[in-house]
Design an enzyme around this catalytic site. Structure first.
Site, PDB file in Angstrom:
ATOM      1  N   ASN A   1     -14.110  -5.267   1.812  1.00  0.00           N
ATOM      2  CA  ASN A   1     -13.686  -6.881   1.623  1.00  0.00           C
ATOM      3  C   ASN A   1     -14.344  -7.632   1.859  1.00  0.00           C
ATOM      4  O   ASN A   1     -14.323  -8.894   1.208  1.00  0.00           O
ATOM      5  CB  ASN A   1     -12.128  -6.644   2.464  1.00  0.00           C
ATOM      6  CG  ASN A   1     -11.195  -5.695   1.436  1.00  0.00           C
ATOM      7  OD1 ASN A   1     -11.281  -5.308   0.474  1.00  0.00           O
ATOM      8  ND2 ASN A   1      -9.869  -5.781   2.154  1.00  0.00           N
TER       9      ASN A   1
ATOM     10  N   VAL B   1       0.996  -1.250   0.077  1.00  0.00           N
ATOM     11  CA  VAL B   1       0.193   0.170   0.117  1.00  0.00           C
ATOM     12  C   VAL B   1       0.843   1.231  -0.052  1.00  0.00           C
ATOM     13  O   VAL B   1       0.791   2.209  -0.911  1.00  0.00           O
ATOM     14  CB  VAL B   1      -0.977  -0.046   1.211  1.00  0.00           C
ATOM     15  CG1 VAL B   1      -1.644   1.343   1.419  1.00  0.00           C
ATOM     16  CG2 VAL B   1      -1.895  -1.171   1.257  1.00  0.00           C
TER      17      VAL B   1
ATOM     18  N   ALA C   1     -16.075 -17.699 -10.354  1.00  0.00           N
ATOM     19  CA  ALA C   1     -15.824 -18.710  -9.878  1.00  0.00           C
ATOM     20  C   ALA C   1     -14.449 -19.342 -10.059  1.00  0.00           C
ATOM     21  O   ALA C   1     -13.764 -19.114 -10.922  1.00  0.00           O
ATOM     22  CB  ALA C   1     -16.727 -19.991 -10.127  1.00  0.00           C
ATOM     23  N   GLY C   2     -13.910 -19.947  -8.550  1.00  0.00           N
ATOM     24  CA  GLY C   2     -12.579 -20.349  -8.946  1.00  0.00           C
ATOM     25  C   GLY C   2     -12.208 -21.005  -7.275  1.00  0.00           C
ATOM     26  O   GLY C   2     -13.092 -21.571  -6.797  1.00  0.00           O
TER      27      GLY C   2
ATOM     28  N   PHE D   1     -16.288  -9.534  -9.771  1.00  0.00           N
ATOM     29  CA  PHE D   1     -16.349 -10.417  -8.487  1.00  0.00           C
ATOM     30  C   PHE D   1     -17.096 -11.759  -8.649  1.00  0.00           C
ATOM     31  O   PHE D   1     -17.481 -12.139  -7.641  1.00  0.00           O
ATOM     32  CB  PHE D   1     -16.154  -9.714  -7.302  1.00  0.00           C
ATOM     33  CG  PHE D   1     -14.765  -9.134  -7.171  1.00  0.00           C
ATOM     34  CD1 PHE D   1     -14.342  -8.247  -8.021  1.00  0.00           C
ATOM     35  CD2 PHE D   1     -13.675  -9.534  -6.090  1.00  0.00           C
ATOM     36  CE1 PHE D   1     -12.777  -7.541  -7.744  1.00  0.00           C
ATOM     37  CE2 PHE D   1     -12.566  -9.237  -5.802  1.00  0.00           C
ATOM     38  CZ  PHE D   1     -12.045  -8.333  -6.859  1.00  0.00           C
TER      39      PHE D   1
ATOM     40  N   CYS E   1      -5.361  -9.851   2.145  1.00  0.00           N
ATOM     41  CA  CYS E   1      -6.455  -8.948   2.487  1.00  0.00           C
ATOM     42  C   CYS E   1      -7.759  -9.644   2.989  1.00  0.00           C
ATOM     43  O   CYS E   1      -7.999  -9.565   3.955  1.00  0.00           O
ATOM     44  CB  CYS E   1      -6.881  -7.854   1.343  1.00  0.00           C
ATOM     45  SG  CYS E   1      -5.341  -7.057   0.939  1.00  0.00           S
TER      46      CYS E   1
ATOM     47  N   LYS F   1      -3.155 -15.056  -7.055  1.00  0.00           N
ATOM     48  CA  LYS F   1      -4.031 -14.649  -8.442  1.00  0.00           C
ATOM     49  C   LYS F   1      -2.942 -14.290  -9.380  1.00  0.00           C
ATOM     50  O   LYS F   1      -1.624 -14.047  -9.020  1.00  0.00           O
ATOM     51  CB  LYS F   1      -5.083 -13.489  -7.945  1.00  0.00           C
ATOM     52  CG  LYS F   1      -4.321 -12.180  -7.506  1.00  0.00           C
ATOM     53  CD  LYS F   1      -5.476 -11.046  -7.641  1.00  0.00           C
ATOM     54  CE  LYS F   1      -4.632  -9.835  -7.364  1.00  0.00           C
ATOM     55  NZ  LYS F   1      -5.500  -8.631  -7.290  1.00  0.00           N
TER      56      LYS F   1
ATOM     57  N   PHE G   1      -8.149   0.923  -1.485  1.00  0.00           N
ATOM     58  CA  PHE G   1      -8.743  -0.266  -2.119  1.00  0.00           C
ATOM     59  C   PHE G   1      -8.124  -0.704  -3.364  1.00  0.00           C
ATOM     60  O   PHE G   1      -8.918  -1.213  -4.326  1.00  0.00           O
ATOM     61  CB  PHE G   1     -10.190   0.492  -2.398  1.00  0.00           C
ATOM     62  CG  PHE G   1     -11.098   1.019  -1.469  1.00  0.00           C
ATOM     63  CD1 PHE G   1     -11.714   0.279  -0.512  1.00  0.00           C
ATOM     64  CD2 PHE G   1     -11.071   2.378  -1.290  1.00  0.00           C
ATOM     65  CE1 PHE G   1     -12.412   0.712   0.512  1.00  0.00           C
ATOM     66  CE2 PHE G   1     -11.841   2.963  -0.308  1.00  0.00           C
ATOM     67  CZ  PHE G   1     -12.488   2.226   0.613  1.00  0.00           C
TER      68      PHE G   1
HETATM   69  C1  UGA Z   1      -8.629  -7.042  -2.427  1.00  0.00           C
HETATM   70  C2  UGA Z   1      -9.541  -5.931  -2.900  1.00  0.00           C
HETATM   71  O1  UGA Z   1     -10.059  -6.261  -4.139  1.00  0.00           O
HETATM   72  C3  UGA Z   1      -9.119  -4.481  -2.991  1.00  0.00           C
HETATM   73  O2  UGA Z   1     -10.083  -3.610  -3.090  1.00  0.00           O
HETATM   74  C4  UGA Z   1      -8.525  -4.168  -1.720  1.00  0.00           C
HETATM   75  O3  UGA Z   1      -7.793  -2.880  -1.572  1.00  0.00           O
HETATM   76  C5  UGA Z   1      -7.186  -5.070  -1.051  1.00  0.00           C
HETATM   77  O4  UGA Z   1      -7.833  -6.495  -1.097  1.00  0.00           O
HETATM   78  C6  UGA Z   1      -6.745  -4.698   0.183  1.00  0.00           C
HETATM   79  O5  UGA Z   1      -7.575  -4.879   1.223  1.00  0.00           O
HETATM   80  O6  UGA Z   1      -5.529  -4.205   0.465  1.00  0.00           O
HETATM   81  P1  UGA Z   1      -6.446  -8.102  -3.661  1.00  0.00           P
HETATM   82  O7  UGA Z   1      -6.418  -8.977  -2.492  1.00  0.00           O
HETATM   83  O8  UGA Z   1      -5.248  -7.576  -4.248  1.00  0.00           O
HETATM   84  O9  UGA Z   1      -7.668  -6.989  -3.393  1.00  0.00           O
HETATM   85  O10 UGA Z   1      -6.979  -9.290  -4.753  1.00  0.00           O
HETATM   86  P2  UGA Z   1      -8.399  -9.290  -5.718  1.00  0.00           P
HETATM   87  O11 UGA Z   1      -8.197  -8.798  -6.874  1.00  0.00           O
HETATM   88  O12 UGA Z   1      -9.570  -8.596  -4.695  1.00  0.00           O
HETATM   89  O13 UGA Z   1      -8.551 -10.934  -5.329  1.00  0.00           O
HETATM   90  C7  UGA Z   1      -8.646 -11.571  -4.017  1.00  0.00           C
HETATM   91  C8  UGA Z   1      -9.011 -12.899  -4.114  1.00  0.00           C
HETATM   92  O14 UGA Z   1     -10.409 -12.978  -4.853  1.00  0.00           O
HETATM   93  C9  UGA Z   1      -7.997 -13.815  -5.173  1.00  0.00           C
HETATM   94  O15 UGA Z   1      -7.688 -14.884  -4.473  1.00  0.00           O
HETATM   95  C10 UGA Z   1      -8.884 -13.779  -6.495  1.00  0.00           C
HETATM   96  O16 UGA Z   1      -8.438 -14.998  -7.295  1.00  0.00           O
HETATM   97  C11 UGA Z   1     -10.029 -14.171  -5.945  1.00  0.00           C
HETATM   98  N1  UGA Z   1     -11.116 -13.548  -6.762  1.00  0.00           N
HETATM   99  C12 UGA Z   1     -11.579 -12.494  -7.118  1.00  0.00           C
HETATM  100  C13 UGA Z   1     -12.012 -14.527  -7.370  1.00  0.00           C
HETATM  101  O17 UGA Z   1     -12.074 -15.873  -7.040  1.00  0.00           O
HETATM  102  N2  UGA Z   1     -13.084 -14.446  -8.350  1.00  0.00           N
HETATM  103  C14 UGA Z   1     -13.400 -12.894  -8.710  1.00  0.00           C
HETATM  104  O18 UGA Z   1     -13.980 -12.816  -9.081  1.00  0.00           O
HETATM  105  C15 UGA Z   1     -12.474 -11.955  -7.976  1.00  0.00           C
END
Ligand code: UGA
Length: 437
Positions: A211, A11, A255-256, A252, A263, A324, A152
């Site tokens: 979150n 961050v 599925a996965g 979001f 976070c 990811k 965010f």
């Molecule tokens: C997340 C939030 O999206 C950010 O807005 C926030 O600022 C951040 O946490 C934080 O609190 O610092 P991040 O952890 O980088 O961001 O990753 P995401 O892209 O949100 O993905 C999180 C997890 O959800 C991953 O494992 C991803 O593969 C999974 N995911 C995401 C899914 O399985 N399906 C989706 O449709 C989206």
């Protein structure tokens, strides 16, 4: 404006560099001298697309510098951002706020001029009141104006998310402070971001609730995906159909595997901990945490079924191990659980990871890293597509077939259309579609 970012983790570093890029003078501070020395020679400690170029550009024009002298850097700045880590405590639930409070204590002891202190670290409800107390005691005329400004950013998309966010949230009841921060964020607001000023406590909760909501959305579609697997329906059809309703929204809903990263797992647990303090029940968030933990088990069971429960000595290859794509972060990645379970059951696990070898697996002799994608892909019983990196989206299947006797692919990110494999001798399994498609 003159800004100081304390903490060059994800961050702090990304925000500091991006603020420099929109014209501010920024000093990024970290107590880890080695990290500062590396940053000073342009060696960026995290993988984030575009960050290294942005660091170089802003260092060259003299707007960005790195230091491990917190007091000197803070003294030179108008606004001080606290962006240190708030990992899960040893109790496994609450956020460890020691780094945040230590920074506040150091500032209190050494800074004698009025400053705006912005908390960017993710901190539970009420933490900024505690920071305020450390900095100002019970004084009415406050030297330090403490503001909550949650972040965010998504890893891998952080620069885009910084420059084009949906909203900027500022938690403060001080009009001058709100005006100053509005001016600081003006270039971003001018590009369409909504500037939302709330109370400090609301701003803190907005971060955790956001979150937790996103984690809920992902878990919801993952649960629907489980139903789809049994009911002969494709989860993407459902997600698209749902997402077309603007009240639901399409993002979001992919599925996965279990969600991971630094976070969602940490923040959902910390939110539950906070709710207990306020004697409130967050049963939905609690269920999401449980569901996500069980999701690992669910995927593990699917892998076992695909391998007909004969795991010993099977060659299993993971494509991607980070939580990811577009990040080198492996924290709370589903791969950690799956690889550990499969190797314990006797599988020979190989992995290819675009961001390189991960020390985490070094001690596990059943796990081997390959620096070349197609070397990793040779001679496998099962290939698991674990992360959605672009380079996995158009694999050379002719080569894969040539190098593997009977190939099974388990695609945890649904990168391919199952129809594509119908007439081939590749057995393709994915998520939320009929399992044995
Ligand atoms: C997340 C939030 O999206 C950010 O807005 C926030 O600022 C951040 O946490 C934080 O609190 O610092 P991040 O952890 O980088 O961001 O990753 P995401 O892209 O949100 O993905 C999180 C997890 O959800 C991953 O494992 C991803 O593969 C999974 N995911 C995401 C899914 O399985 N399906 C989706 O449709 C989206």
């Amino acid at each position: 404006m003159k800004l100081c970012f304390i903490g060059t983790g994800y961050v702090g570093l990304v925000s500091g560099v991006c603020f420099a890029d929109i014209g501010n003078h920024v000093i990024c501070v970290d107590k880890n001298l080695d990290k500062i020395n590396r940053l000073n020679i342009g060696d960026i400690p995290i993988y984030e697309p575009g960050l290294s170029e942005m660091v170089k550009k802003n260092v060259d024009v003299g707007r960005l510098s790195f230091s491990n002298d917190l007091i000197k850097s803070a003294n030179k700045s108008d606004i001080i951002f606290i962006a240190v880590g708030t990992p899960t405590s040893n109790d496994g639930a609450s956020a460890d706020l020691s780094q945040v409070f230590n920074v506040a204590k150091t500032l209190k002891k050494n800074i004698k001029k009025s400053k705006i202190i912005v908390t960017k670290s993710t901190v539970p409800l009420g933490t900024n009141d505690q920071i305020d107390k450390i900095l100002n005691g019970k004084k009415k005329n406050k030297l330090f104006k403490v503001v909550s400004n949650p972040e965010f950013l998504r890893e891998g998309d952080a620069i885009k998310d910084f420059k084009y966010p949906d909203r900027v949230v500022i938690g403060s009841d001080d009009k001058i402070v709100i005006r100053t921060l509005n001016a600081l964020y003006r270039p971003i607001i001018n590009k369409g971001a909504i500037f939302f000023a709330s109370t400090r406590r609301a701003a803190e909760l907005i971060k955790y609730a956001s979150n937790a909501f996103l984690a809920t959305k992902i878990s919801f579609i993952n649960e629907i995906a489980d139903l789809c697997e049994k009911a002969n329906v494709h989860v993407e059809d459902v997600a698209i159909g749902m997402g077309l309703d603007k009240r639901v929204g399409s993002r979001f809903l992919r599925a996965g595997p279990a969600y991971g990263g630094s976070c969602f797992p940490k923040d959902t647990k910390a939110l539950i901990h906070t709710s207990k303090k306020f004697k409130s029940q967050l049963s939905i968030v609690n269920s999401v945490i449980k569901f996500n933990n069980n999701r690992n088990l669910h995927i593990e069971k699917n892998i076992c079924r695909i391998l007909k429960n004969k795991i010993k000595n099977k060659n299993v290859c993971f494509l991607g191990v980070t939580f990811k794509a577009n990040t080198d972060d492996i924290r709370d990645s589903a791969a950690l659980y799956l690889i550990s379970k499969l190797s314990k059951k006797g599988a020979n696990v190989k992995y290819y990871e675009p961001t390189g070898k991960k020390d985490f697996f070094d001690k596990n002799e059943k796990v081997k890293y390959f620096s070349d994608l197609y070397d990793a892909i040779k001679n496998n019983d099962l290939i698991i597509i674990h992360t959605e990196w672009d380079e996995f989206k158009s694999l050379d299947f002719t080569r894969i077939k040539k190098n593997n006797k009977k190939v099974k692919i388990y695609d945890l990110r649904n990168l391919y259309d199952s129809k594509f494999f119908q007439k081939s001798n590749i057995f393709y399994y994915s998520i939320g579609r009929p399992l044995y498609a």
